[in-house]
Scaffold this motif. Structure first.
Motif, mmCIF file in Angstrom:
data_model
loop_
_atom_site.group_PDB
_atom_site.id
_atom_site.type_symbol
_atom_site.label_atom_id
_atom_site.label_comp_id
_atom_site.label_asym_id
_atom_site.label_seq_id
_atom_site.Cartn_x
_atom_site.Cartn_y
_atom_site.Cartn_z
ATOM 1 N N ARG A 195 0.820 -1.214 0.000
ATOM 2 C CA ARG A 195 0.000 0.000 0.000
ATOM 3 C C ARG A 195 0.856 1.268 0.000
ATOM 4 N NH1 ARG A 195 -4.499 -0.725 4.472
ATOM 5 N NH2 ARG A 195 -4.988 1.366 3.706
ATOM 6 N N TRP A 196 1.998 1.234 0.670
ATOM 7 C CA TRP A 196 2.915 2.373 0.699
ATOM 8 C C TRP A 196 3.448 2.649 -0.706
ATOM 9 C CZ3 TRP A 196 4.299 6.174 3.924
ATOM 10 C CH2 TRP A 196 5.496 6.850 3.674
ATOM 11 N N GLU A 197 3.918 1.595 -1.375
ATOM 12 C CA GLU A 197 4.454 1.737 -2.738
ATOM 13 C C GLU A 197 3.386 2.206 -3.727
ATOM 14 O OE1 GLU A 197 7.632 1.532 -3.699
ATOM 15 O OE2 GLU A 197 8.193 1.154 -1.619
ATOM 16 N N ALA A 198 2.143 1.806 -3.520
ATOM 17 C CA ALA A 198 1.042 2.190 -4.407
ATOM 18 C C ALA A 198 0.532 3.604 -4.103
ATOM 19 C CB ALA A 198 -0.104 1.193 -4.289
ATOM 20 N N GLY A 199 1.064 4.228 -3.060
ATOM 21 C CA GLY A 199 0.621 5.573 -2.701
ATOM 22 C C GLY A 199 -0.726 5.590 -1.998
ATOM 23 N N GLU A 200 -1.158 4.450 -1.491
ATOM 24 C CA GLU A 200 -2.449 4.370 -0.822
ATOM 25 C C GLU A 200 -2.382 4.812 0.640
ATOM 26 O OE1 GLU A 200 -3.911 0.386 -1.290
ATOM 27 O OE2 GLU A 200 -3.651 0.433 -3.462
ATOM 28 N N ILE A 201 -1.174 4.875 1.170
ATOM 29 C CA ILE A 201 -0.982 5.288 2.561
ATOM 30 C C ILE A 201 -0.116 6.541 2.556
ATOM 31 C CG2 ILE A 201 0.017 4.674 4.782
ATOM 32 C CD1 ILE A 201 -0.472 1.776 4.166
ATOM 33 N N ALA A 236 1.866 9.367 5.017
ATOM 34 C CA ALA A 236 2.410 9.562 6.361
ATOM 35 C C ALA A 236 1.660 10.650 7.113
ATOM 36 C CB ALA A 236 3.893 9.891 6.284
ATOM 37 N N ASP A 237 0.998 11.555 6.421
ATOM 38 C CA ASP A 237 0.232 12.610 7.085
ATOM 39 C C ASP A 237 -1.053 12.084 7.705
ATOM 40 O OD1 ASP A 237 2.141 14.497 6.375
ATOM 41 O OD2 ASP A 237 1.091 15.046 4.544
ATOM 42 N N ASP A 238 -1.491 10.900 7.278
ATOM 43 C CA ASP A 238 -2.731 10.329 7.790
ATOM 44 C C ASP A 238 -2.618 9.913 9.256
ATOM 45 O OD1 ASP A 238 -3.832 10.635 5.289
ATOM 46 O OD2 ASP A 238 -3.559 8.541 4.704
ATOM 47 N N ASP A 239 -1.458 9.432 9.636
ATOM 48 C CA ASP A 239 -1.282 8.861 10.970
ATOM 49 C C ASP A 239 0.204 8.893 11.298
ATOM 50 O OD1 ASP A 239 -1.021 7.178 13.198
ATOM 51 O OD2 ASP A 239 -2.442 5.708 12.440
ATOM 52 N N PRO A 240 0.593 9.420 12.441
ATOM 53 C CA PRO A 240 2.025 9.467 12.773
ATOM 54 C C PRO A 240 2.678 8.086 12.826
ATOM 55 C CG PRO A 240 0.694 10.509 14.500
ATOM 56 C CD PRO A 240 -0.249 10.017 13.466
ATOM 57 N N ASP A 241 1.904 7.060 13.113
ATOM 58 C CA ASP A 241 2.474 5.719 13.174
ATOM 59 C C ASP A 241 2.851 5.188 11.797
ATOM 60 O OD1 ASP A 241 2.355 5.548 15.942
ATOM 61 O OD2 ASP A 241 0.315 4.745 15.925
ATOM 62 N N VAL A 242 2.275 5.769 10.752
ATOM 63 C CA VAL A 242 2.625 5.356 9.389
ATOM 64 C C VAL A 242 4.105 5.620 9.136
ATOM 65 C CG1 VAL A 242 2.280 5.857 6.941
ATOM 66 C CG2 VAL A 242 0.305 5.577 8.450
ATOM 67 N N MET A 243 4.594 6.779 9.505
ATOM 68 C CA MET A 243 6.008 7.101 9.292
ATOM 69 C C MET A 243 6.895 6.216 10.154
ATOM 70 S SD MET A 243 8.243 8.562 7.567
ATOM 71 C CE MET A 243 7.354 9.769 6.628
ATOM 72 N N ARG A 244 6.428 5.877 11.339
ATOM 73 C CA ARG A 244 7.179 4.991 12.220
ATOM 74 C C ARG A 244 7.477 3.668 11.514
ATOM 75 N NH1 ARG A 244 6.915 4.665 18.080
ATOM 76 N NH2 ARG A 244 5.344 6.294 17.936
ATOM 77 N N VAL A 245 6.487 3.131 10.806
ATOM 78 C CA VAL A 245 6.657 1.863 10.087
ATOM 79 C C VAL A 245 7.391 2.090 8.765
ATOM 80 C CG1 VAL A 245 5.473 -0.125 9.084
ATOM 81 C CG2 VAL A 245 4.616 0.883 11.207
ATOM 82 N N ALA A 246 7.061 3.158 8.060
ATOM 83 C CA ALA A 246 7.682 3.430 6.766
ATOM 84 C C ALA A 246 9.200 3.552 6.886
ATOM 85 C CB ALA A 246 7.098 4.694 6.158
ATOM 86 N N MET A 247 9.679 4.098 7.987
ATOM 87 C CA MET A 247 11.115 4.255 8.175
ATOM 88 C C MET A 247 11.832 2.924 8.291
ATOM 89 S SD MET A 247 11.095 7.594 10.680
ATOM 90 C CE MET A 247 12.697 7.213 11.299
ATOM 91 N N LEU A 248 11.090 1.860 8.565
ATOM 92 C CA LEU A 248 11.697 0.533 8.709
ATOM 93 C C LEU A 248 11.744 -0.241 7.400
ATOM 94 C CD1 LEU A 248 9.942 -0.519 12.028
ATOM 95 C CD2 LEU A 248 12.279 0.324 11.752
ATOM 96 N N LEU A 249 11.073 0.252 6.363
ATOM 97 C CA LEU A 249 10.980 -0.512 5.111
ATOM 98 C C LEU A 249 12.335 -0.866 4.517
ATOM 99 C CD1 LEU A 249 7.906 1.096 3.326
ATOM 100 C CD2 LEU A 249 8.108 -1.227 4.259
ATOM 101 N N GLY A 250 13.327 -0.055 4.716
ATOM 102 C CA GLY A 250 14.663 -0.349 4.200
ATOM 103 C C GLY A 250 15.238 -1.644 4.754
ATOM 104 N N PHE A 251 14.785 -2.064 5.915
ATOM 105 C CA PHE A 251 15.253 -3.318 6.505
ATOM 106 C C PHE A 251 14.623 -4.532 5.847
ATOM 107 C CE2 PHE A 251 15.853 -0.339 10.097
ATOM 108 C CZ PHE A 251 17.193 -0.553 10.318
#
Length: 75
Positions: free
Chosen positions: A50-56, A58-73
């Motif tokens: 969903r992140w790659e598709a632009g469906e999520i 980060a402005d929607d929910d602060p926890d989104v960025m918390r998870v998005a920052m981990l995607l590189g792992f």
């Protein structure tokens, strides 16, 4: 005698030991999955899709960025 751990009338300083861990790809994916489930209620795989598709956003929910920052792992 004053307690040296007191910063203010109700606050106490605590010390945490940070540790550096190396994660292989599988452990990185598990980390993303765990955090996506914990903070967003979806799997790590679903979050990444969903992140790659632009469906999520980060402005929607602060926890989104918390998870998005981990995607590189997980890649």
């Amino acid at each position: 005698m004053t307690d040296p751990t007191l910063i203010g009338p109700f606050a106490m300083a605590t010390r945490t030991d940070n540790e550096i861990r190396e994660l292989d790809l599988e452990a990185g994916r598990e980390l993303v999955d765990e955090q996506a489930r914990k903070y967003l209620g979806i799997s790590g795989e679903e979050f990444a899709r969903r992140w790659e598709a632009g469906e999520i956003d980060a402005d929607d929910d602060p926890d989104v960025m918390r998870v998005a920052m981990l995607l590189g792992f997980a890649r």
